[in-house]
Design an enzyme around this catalytic site. Structure first.
Site, PDB file in Angstrom:
ATOM      1  N   ASP A  25       0.849  -1.194   0.000  1.00 33.25           N
ATOM      2  CA  ASP A  25       0.000   0.000   0.000  1.00 33.25           C
ATOM      3  C   ASP A  25       0.882   1.240   0.000  1.00 33.25           C
ATOM      4  O   ASP A  25       1.812   1.341   0.811  1.00 33.25           O
ATOM      5  CB  ASP A  25      -0.844   0.046   1.282  1.00 33.25           C
ATOM      6  CG  ASP A  25      -2.078  -0.843   1.197  1.00 33.25           C
ATOM      7  OD1 ASP A  25      -2.263  -1.500   0.161  1.00 33.25           O
ATOM      8  OD2 ASP A  25      -2.846  -0.859   2.182  1.00 33.25           O
ATOM      9  N   LYS A  82      -7.959   0.769  -5.277  1.00 29.87           N
ATOM     10  CA  LYS A  82      -9.154   0.207  -4.635  1.00 29.87           C
ATOM     11  C   LYS A  82     -10.407   0.967  -5.034  1.00 29.87           C
ATOM     12  O   LYS A  82     -10.389   2.201  -5.128  1.00 29.87           O
ATOM     13  CB  LYS A  82      -9.010   0.297  -3.109  1.00 29.87           C
ATOM     14  CG  LYS A  82      -8.028  -0.685  -2.499  1.00 29.87           C
ATOM     15  CD  LYS A  82      -8.061  -0.547  -0.978  1.00 29.87           C
ATOM     16  CE  LYS A  82      -6.899  -1.250  -0.298  1.00 29.87           C
ATOM     17  NZ  LYS A  82      -6.982  -2.708  -0.350  1.00 29.87           N
ATOM     18  N   ARG A 166      -6.317 -20.292   6.751  1.00 24.20           N
ATOM     19  CA  ARG A 166      -6.561 -21.681   7.189  1.00 24.20           C
ATOM     20  C   ARG A 166      -7.962 -22.143   6.813  1.00 24.20           C
ATOM     21  O   ARG A 166      -8.165 -23.312   6.471  1.00 24.20           O
ATOM     22  CB  ARG A 166      -6.365 -21.805   8.706  1.00 24.20           C
ATOM     23  CG  ARG A 166      -4.911 -21.912   9.122  1.00 24.20           C
ATOM     24  CD  ARG A 166      -4.827 -22.513  10.529  1.00 24.20           C
ATOM     25  NE  ARG A 166      -3.460 -22.480  11.050  1.00 24.20           N
ATOM     26  CZ  ARG A 166      -2.537 -23.403  10.789  1.00 24.20           C
ATOM     27  NH1 ARG A 166      -2.822 -24.427  10.010  1.00 24.20           N
ATOM     28  NH2 ARG A 166      -1.329 -23.295  11.302  1.00 24.20           N
TER      29      ARG A 166
END
Lengths: 295, 206
Positions: A25, A82, A166
């Site tokens: 960023d 974005k 995960r």
């Protein structure tokens, strides 16, 4: 066959070129220069890093095109920007500016609380966030050519990035072992298009590149996400909210390459100055979890 | 035969997957010692600035130059830039091939494309090769010892410009054979590796 632009292979292809790399960023051309010099594979042009978006409050929107253009003029690496979830006109503007990738991002204030952008309509490729397999495959169904697990942006706390990575990996492992005749009901349960569920099962991984994002602040954080099986990392506030951004940026790039070599990781983690202060995820008030945005 | 893929950054896994499919032994290369026992090396697509910086930091530049003396190297896209001797911008290069590169020659990502190429050096040369150009470079100039393997078709943007070249046992392509199912370019590279071994087995270090 004739020349074709903006095919899925071409859109996915750029994300494949970013693999094993760090996307940083940046809010100014000077930041962009530091990121490129450190070895970033791309920069994300923003008005404020996520930590500042949290601090300032209010409505967070697409950046001023002027800043984005200045950043595009400064660096030779790809420039992403974005737009708000569902804000297809911001996306049209970013495409007109010529950015290389659009992040339809939960870090900005959503413009639509039910629908994401129909990303098939665009020539420019999109990356979208996810917390689980269903969300990832819905975004791919809408045309996303790259996925990132959301984590919790602007916190410097890696715990949510780990949870989401995960979750996606675990669900894919379950899917791989699932009999064919259970796929339709599973698709219904996770709210994902049947065909992409089937494709993911056959591939044993998402059909597009998957990076980690949201809370990565140290070389060790980046290496852990890589060891968990993501293809690369986004670092938001973790670099430019730290004490020594150029050094930390280099160290995170090196850690993403040598993620499996603890001796090198030990060496590059030394003497990096203050990391970003950060906010523990449990200290975040109700309603300030950005990852919950997205449907 | 064992082929290494430079794994500092980029789509090295895509090259490795194709080589596995062809039942070729492979290894990821991130440090100089990992070049030992390899018969050839592929430098993948990625960001050439990132790959160059990491290669410099981890002391790979000289070992890669040494490696090239007697073993084939193939660079795709960023890898081709890295093999070249000039890219009109300050960035670490191997200076191994006598070619200069124009980076991002077609513009930004919205100008990336796929197109059919005719590549006479490949098997079934009449069969077009579907080539992906992703923010791709062009080979702007080729030296005397460099053979042109492919050019852009006549009716396309930048028609006739060089997109694949060979100098001895070094190969450079602006596009990405690793992103398609067509394995002919990989087979062509393996034939260079094999040819070099057959030609002079003493060159083999492994």
């Amino acid at each position: 066959m004739e020349k074709e632009v903006s095919t899925l292979a071409v859109k996915k292809g750029l994300a494949q070129m970013l693999k094993g790399g760090v996307i940083m960023d940046v809010v100014t051309p000077e930041h962009a220069r530091i990121a490129e010099d450190a070895g970033a594979v791309a920069v994300m042009a923003l008005e404020r890093v996520p930590a500042d978006i949290r601090a300032y409050g209010g409505v967070a929107r697409m950046s001023d095109p002027e800043i984005i253009l200045q950043i595009m003029d400064t660096v030779s690496i790809p420039v992403m920007a974005k737009c708000r979830i569902g804000h297809f006109v911001e996306a049209q503007i970013l495409e007109a500016l010529g950015v290389d990738y659009i992040d339809e991002s939960e870090v900005l204030t959503p413009a639509d609380q039910a629908h994401h952008i129909n990303k098939h309509e665009f020539k420019v490729p999109f990356v979208c966030g996810c917390r689980n397999l269903g969300e990832a495959l819905r975004r791919i169904g809408e045309g996303a050519a790259m996925i990132r697990t959301k984590g919790e942006a602007g916190t410097g706390d890696v715990v949510e990035a780990v949870r989401h990575a995960r979750a996606v990996m675990g669900e894919i492992r379950r899917l791989e072992n699932m009999p064919e005749d259970e796929l339709m009901t599973y698709s219904k349960e996770i709210g994902a298009p049947y065909n992409t569920v089937k494709e993911t099962k056959e591939l044993g991984c998402l059909p597009v590149v998957n990076f980690a994002a949201g809370g990565i602040a140290t070389p060790a954080d980046a290496a852990m996400m890589m060891q968990l099986g993501v293809d690369g990392v986004f670092v938001g506030s973790g670099i430019f909210k730290s004490g020594d951004p150029p050094r930390r940026a280099v160290a995170i790039v090196e850690a993403t390459t040598h993620y499996n070599d603890p001796e090198i990781l030990a060496k590059i983690s030394r003497g990096l100055g203050e990391p970003m202060v950060g906010i523990g995820i449990s200290e975040l008030p109700e309603g300030e979890h950005l990852a919950e945005r997205g449907w | 035969m064992k082929i290494g893929v430079l794994a500092l950054q980029g789509d090295f896994a895509e090259h490795i997957a194709i080589l596995h499919h062809m039942e070729v032994d492979t290894g990821e290369v991130r440090l100089p010692s990992q070049l030992d026992e390899l018969d050839g090396l592929i430098i993948p697509g990625g960001e050439s600035t990132t790959i160059g910086k990491l290669a410099t930091t981890f002391d790979m530049i000289e070992p890669l130059r040494q490696f090239s003396h007697n073993r084939p190297i193939w660079g795709t896209c960023a890898g081709a830039i890295f093999l070249s001797c000039g890219a009109k911008r300050q960035q670490p290069l191997l200076n191994l091939m006598d070619i200069t590169i124009e980076r991002n020659a077609f513009g930004r990502q919205v100008n990336s494309f796929e197109i059919d190429l005719i590549i006479p050096a490949l098997e079934d040369p009449e069969l077009p090769f579907r080539a992906l150009f992703i923010r791709a470079p062009l080979i702007e100039r080729v030296g005397e010892d460099v053979e042109v393997l492919a050019r852009l078709p006549e009716d396309s943007q930048r028609a006739g410009r060089v997109v694949a070249a060979q100098q001895g046992h070094l190969l450079a392509t602006s596009f990405h054979p690793e992103l398609t199912d067509d394995k002919r370019f990989h087979r062509y590279f393996l034939s260079l590796v094999k040819g070099l071994e057959d030609h002079d087995p003493s060159l083999r270090l492994a």
